[in-house]
Enzyme design. Structure first.
Site, PDB file in Angstrom:
ATOM      1  N   ASN A   1      37.676  30.132  40.529  1.00 46.35           N
ATOM      2  CA  ASN A   1      38.710  29.788  41.493  1.00 46.35           C
ATOM      3  C   ASN A   1      39.394  28.201  41.490  1.00 46.35           C
ATOM      4  O   ASN A   1      40.630  28.613  41.958  1.00 46.35           O
ATOM      5  CB  ASN A   1      37.770  30.368  43.176  1.00 46.35           C
ATOM      6  CG  ASN A   1      37.943  32.218  43.216  1.00 46.35           C
ATOM      7  OD1 ASN A   1      38.671  32.976  42.058  1.00 46.35           O
ATOM      8  ND2 ASN A   1      36.843  32.365  43.793  1.00 46.35           N
TER       9      ASN A   1
ATOM     10  N   ASP B   1      24.544  38.192  40.596  1.00 49.26           N
ATOM     11  CA  ASP B   1      25.668  36.778  41.182  1.00 49.26           C
ATOM     12  C   ASP B   1      26.303  36.374  40.142  1.00 49.26           C
ATOM     13  O   ASP B   1      25.750  35.299  38.867  1.00 49.26           O
ATOM     14  CB  ASP B   1      24.677  35.614  41.999  1.00 49.26           C
ATOM     15  CG  ASP B   1      25.454  34.571  42.547  1.00 49.26           C
ATOM     16  OD1 ASP B   1      26.423  35.480  43.626  1.00 49.26           O
ATOM     17  OD2 ASP B   1      26.100  33.147  41.797  1.00 49.26           O
TER      18      ASP B   1
ATOM     19  N   HIS C   1      42.939  31.886  42.974  1.00 48.90           N
ATOM     20  CA  HIS C   1      41.956  33.429  43.024  1.00 48.90           C
ATOM     21  C   HIS C   1      41.877  34.456  42.558  1.00 48.90           C
ATOM     22  O   HIS C   1      41.402  35.465  42.324  1.00 48.90           O
ATOM     23  CB  HIS C   1      42.295  33.012  44.596  1.00 48.90           C
ATOM     24  CG  HIS C   1      41.599  32.321  45.287  1.00 48.90           C
ATOM     25  ND1 HIS C   1      41.731  30.996  45.544  1.00 48.90           N
ATOM     26  CD2 HIS C   1      40.133  32.663  45.205  1.00 48.90           C
ATOM     27  CE1 HIS C   1      41.073  30.348  46.091  1.00 48.90           C
ATOM     28  NE2 HIS C   1      40.017  31.233  46.945  1.00 48.90           N
TER      29      HIS C   1
ATOM     30  N   ASP D   1      39.518  36.582  40.941  1.00 48.28           N
ATOM     31  CA  ASP D   1      39.634  38.674  41.274  1.00 48.28           C
ATOM     32  C   ASP D   1      40.120  38.740  39.306  1.00 48.28           C
ATOM     33  O   ASP D   1      38.969  40.264  38.864  1.00 48.28           O
ATOM     34  CB  ASP D   1      41.006  38.472  41.773  1.00 48.28           C
ATOM     35  CG  ASP D   1      41.400  38.470  42.819  1.00 48.28           C
ATOM     36  OD1 ASP D   1      40.681  38.427  43.837  1.00 48.28           O
ATOM     37  OD2 ASP D   1      42.665  38.753  43.699  1.00 48.28           O
TER      38      ASP D   1
ATOM     39  N   GLU E   1      31.159  37.407  44.838  1.00 47.60           N
ATOM     40  CA  GLU E   1      30.914  37.710  43.508  1.00 47.60           C
ATOM     41  C   GLU E   1      29.966  38.057  43.026  1.00 47.60           C
ATOM     42  O   GLU E   1      28.928  38.520  42.232  1.00 47.60           O
ATOM     43  CB  GLU E   1      31.187  36.351  42.468  1.00 47.60           C
ATOM     44  CG  GLU E   1      29.964  35.367  42.866  1.00 47.60           C
ATOM     45  CD  GLU E   1      30.131  34.702  44.193  1.00 47.60           C
ATOM     46  OE1 GLU E   1      29.703  33.256  44.187  1.00 47.60           O
ATOM     47  OE2 GLU E   1      31.037  34.353  44.518  1.00 47.60           O
TER      48      GLU E   1
END
Length: 187
Positions: free
Chosen positions: A70, A62, A75, A79, A105
């Protein structure tokens, strides 16, 4: 002429089915296996373990503090961080290892035929190679939970293996993040 057309049609159909299968098994953003494909691969490893006592490890990774990325950068940058992490992870694993995006994630790494984990190496790799966007370097850290199916160990279900890796991951996060915890160590 009819035979030629049937041959061309058959060939095209086979390629199309293969492409659809590939797309159905892949995460659209990272190109890694998606959760559906990962669950199928994990079930296959579990069956090999049950039949032949082949060891394997399940690593649940994680990205730490991803929400902050973010929130701070947007965002689209998030990405890019996911793609960057996916690329780094993919480049550092063996051909037989299975890597996918488990969700958000989180990444899932399946290591067949091994009890050894290269998890510390993965943490170092992500830590040492931040995503560079112009003058901005976005640091990456990750927490990793590991569950291992040992030879001659109990044949655990795929779901149990995921639960064990998840429990170990939560211990890694609760103990400060950016570290590896094995389920064997917390239980």
């Amino acid at each position: 002429m009819l035979l030629v057309n049937i041959t061309i049609f058959s060939s095209t159909l086979v390629r199309l089915v293969a492409k659809i299968r590939h797309l159905a098994d892949r995460d659209q953003l990272t190109g890694l296996y998606n959760r559906f494909a990962l669950n199928r691969k994990l079930a296959q490893l579990q069956q090999l373990h049950s039949r032949h006592q082949q060891p394997y490890a399940v690593l649940l990774l994680d990205l730490d503090h991803f929400k902050q990325v973010n929130d701070q950068y947007g965002h689209l940058t998030g990405d890019k961080v996911l793609k960057h992490a996916a690329t780094l992870l993919k480049q550092s694993i063996r051909n037989e290892d299975i890597l996918g995006r488990f969700g958000g994630e989180e990444f899932l790494l399946l290591l067949p035929m091994t009890e050894q984990q290269a998890a510390e190496k993965l943490i170092q790799l992500l830590r040492q190679q931040p995503l560079q966007l112009g003058d901005t370097a976005i640091a990456l850290t990750t927490s990793i939970g590991i569950a291992t199916a040992h030879p001659n160990g109990a044949a655990l279900s795929s779901e149990t293996m995921l639960q064990q890796a998840d429990k170990a991951l939560y211990h890694a996060k609760a103990n400060g993040r950016d570290q590896v915890i094995s389920f064997d160590a917390v239980h």
